[in-house]
Each structure stands twice: as C-alpha cells, then as structure tokens.
Design an enzyme around this catalytic site. Structure first.
Site, mmCIF file in Angstrom:
data_model
loop_
_atom_site.group_PDB
_atom_site.id
_atom_site.type_symbol
_atom_site.label_atom_id
_atom_site.label_comp_id
_atom_site.label_asym_id
_atom_site.label_seq_id
_atom_site.Cartn_x
_atom_site.Cartn_y
_atom_site.Cartn_z
ATOM 1 C CE LYS A 111 -4.027 -2.092 2.216
ATOM 2 N NZ LYS A 111 -4.943 -2.091 3.398
ATOM 3 C CE LYS A 192 -9.924 -13.119 -0.649
ATOM 4 N NZ LYS A 192 -9.449 -12.989 0.744
ATOM 5 C CE LYS A 195 -17.755 -1.302 -3.099
ATOM 6 N NZ LYS A 195 -18.559 -0.421 -3.925
#
Length: 327
Positions: A111, A192, A195
């Site tokens: 991230k 996977k 969202k």
C-alpha cells in the site's frame, strides 16, 4: 465456550466474497462460541475518506451484518471507535512492537509502494489490530491468507508483552476458515472478489438487485473448450461458478459439475441460486433500514457489552506496565 473475534472495515457495500467467505461463518460461530464482532472504523482512517462517507459506511456495514444473521442476543456486535480501550491498548502494544516487525508487513509494503508520503497509521495499524484482538482475550481469530501475517504479529506482541510483564494477555490462535467459500472475481477469476479493485461486473454485491446478479453471472468469464468440469488451475472462471453454485446449494463443486453439459445452463442456475441465497438478507436489510434508531440502539448495547470486557483487560495491562490507576 471459547471466545472468537473478527472485524470488518466499513469500506463500502459488502459483496458476495465477504458474505460467503466470512460473514456466514461468523453467523455459525455465534452459536458455538462467545463471539465478538466489530466494524473497525478506526482502521478506515488510514486511507483518504470523506468524514460523512465514513459515518454512512459504518452504519451501513453494521446493518449488513445484522441483516446477514448476526444476532445481538447471541454475539457482541459493536463499532470499534465506540470502545475507547482500543486506542489505549494500541499505545501499550506500540511500546512493545518494533519498527523492524512493522516494516516487514507485506500489506504496508504493497500500500505504500511508490508513494512519497505515507501516514503513520498505515504503518502502525497492525498494532491496533493486535489491540483489537487481545482486548477481548480472544482465543480464536478467523483469518484469511491476506491477514495471516498480521495475526502472527499479534501473537508475537502478546508473547513479548507477557514475557516482560507477566501472564497478562491471552495469546490468540488463527482459525482457518472453512474451505469452499473462496469467491473470485467473475471477470478476473485469478484474484479474489474485492470492492477495492475496479471490476464492477466482476463483483456481486450483497444488495444487488436480481437483474444485476443475473447480468453479472451471465457475463462471467469462463473458457472456450465447453467442457463442464471442476479444475481450479486450468479452468478458473468455470471453477468459480461451480464453487458459487455448490456453496449456495450445499453441494461440492464436482457434484455440481456432473449435473451440467452447457455453460449457459450452469450460469442461469448459479444466478438463480445466488438471488435466492441473498433474498432473505436483502429483505431483513430493508426492515432494519426502515428503523435506524433500533439499529443504533443495538450497536450501543454491543459497545456497552464490549466495553465491560475491554475495560478489565486494559486495566490489567495498564497496571502491569506501571501506569497509575485513576481514582
């Protein structure tokens, strides 16, 4: 009963992967464990999010969990920020964890990659996650592969804390989720369902209308050989559909595969099964949304129950490290 704890970020509409991969197991666990479940809104602050949007998402996520079957009479459901001991315990654990441990966290590396400036909270949030767990003396923590490293860190921190200050914290154990509920993206079956990845046709939301579910399933990626068989490695798209229909109808993917010769029939039945699976959840969600005051009361009740446990654990830890107790 052993105590189990799980949490979920208010990241937006919950999807089929959340429901089949985690929440249905939570509903089952509340009948056999002393179950604590929280909407971890403090974790959401590590990313840019509008304050009004965060409040809406937190409330909506709680409503979705209640609609999916979490019962406040059988579990403790609460919002993380409503229990002040989470941040208090996090500080005690931050003074126990090391920079080297946090630098090794894979999610932080992913991230923060390529960013000039990274928030401290993104770096330290695995410690807050550890605090979430140890506050409730949780023995079992269901985790997927993406969170296994964080659970191991929580264990290491708890063990080190106990080594320094005595037998204060319960060291949690990972609980492996049941197999057969790994939901992959309908358009990109190698990853996977999520969202956070821009794939609107690949993600079935829990509150999608029946026609939306049908359209997404019919457009799901499969392959060109036309043979219906379960083979996750060479036919991932088809395998995903077979697993979805299997988990929706209490069968195995191989049992499902033996019933079909054409992809079109499989897709039609998968869509219908998902619609029926989500129908009672959506009906319950509409009832809850019509009376937001009742849902808020349930969350307040959960926070009160959670605080009673968290207060005891934090006081025990604070005393162990030498903090002067308030009068």
């Amino acid at each position: 009963m052993s105590r189990v704890l799980s949490g979920i970020q208010p990241s937006g509409d919950l999807h089929l992967g959340n429901y089949l991969g985690a929440i249905r197991n939570w509903v089952e666990d509340q009948g056999s464990h002393d179950a604590f479940y929280c909407v971890v809104d403090l974790h959401a602050l590590t990313l840019d999010i509008d304050p009004a949007e965060l409040r809406i998402r937190t409330q909506d996520t709680a409503l979705d969990l209640l609609a999916a079957g979490l019962d406040p009479d059988r579990c403790t459901l609460f919002v993380q920020s409503h229990v002040v001991q989470h941040t208090q315990m996090a500080w005690l654990l931050e003074c126990t964890a090391t920079m080297g441990e946090l630098r090794r966290m894979t999610q932080f590396k992913d991230k923060s990659e390529g960013k000039e400036s990274v928030r401290v909270g993104l770096f330290t949030y695995p410690v807050l996650q550890a605090a979430d767990i140890v506050l409730y003396d949780a023995e079992r923590v269901p985790v997927g592969d993406d969170q296994r490293q964080h659970l191991e860190l929580a264990r290491e921190i708890a063990i080190r804390f106990n080594h320094r200050f005595g037998d204060v914290l319960v060291v949690p154990e990972a609980a492996i989720p049941k197999a057969g509920a790994r939901v992959m993206d309908l358009q990109h079956p190698e990853r996977k369902m999520s969202k956070s990845v821009s794939s609107p046709l690949g993600t079935v939301l829990m509150m999608d209308e029946p026609d939306q579910i049908t359209r997404k399933v019919k457009k799901a990626v499969t392959d060109t050989d036309g043979e219906v068989r379960f083979d996750r490695e060479s036919k991932p798209g088809l395998a995903n559909l077979l697993e979805l229909l299997a988990v929706s109808t209490d069968r195995t993917p191989d049992q499902v595969a033996s019933s079909y010769e054409r992809y079109g029939d499989l897709k039609a039945d998968t869509a219908e099964a998902l619609i029926e699976l989500l129908r009672p959840v959506q009906a319950r969600r509409a009832e809850l949304a019509a009376d937001p005051g009742a849902a808020a009361a349930l969350l307040a009740r959960g926070a009160e129950k959670a605080s009673e446990v968290a207060e005891v654990t934090y006081a025990r830890a604070a005393e162990a490290v030498g903090l002067l107790a308030p009068r």
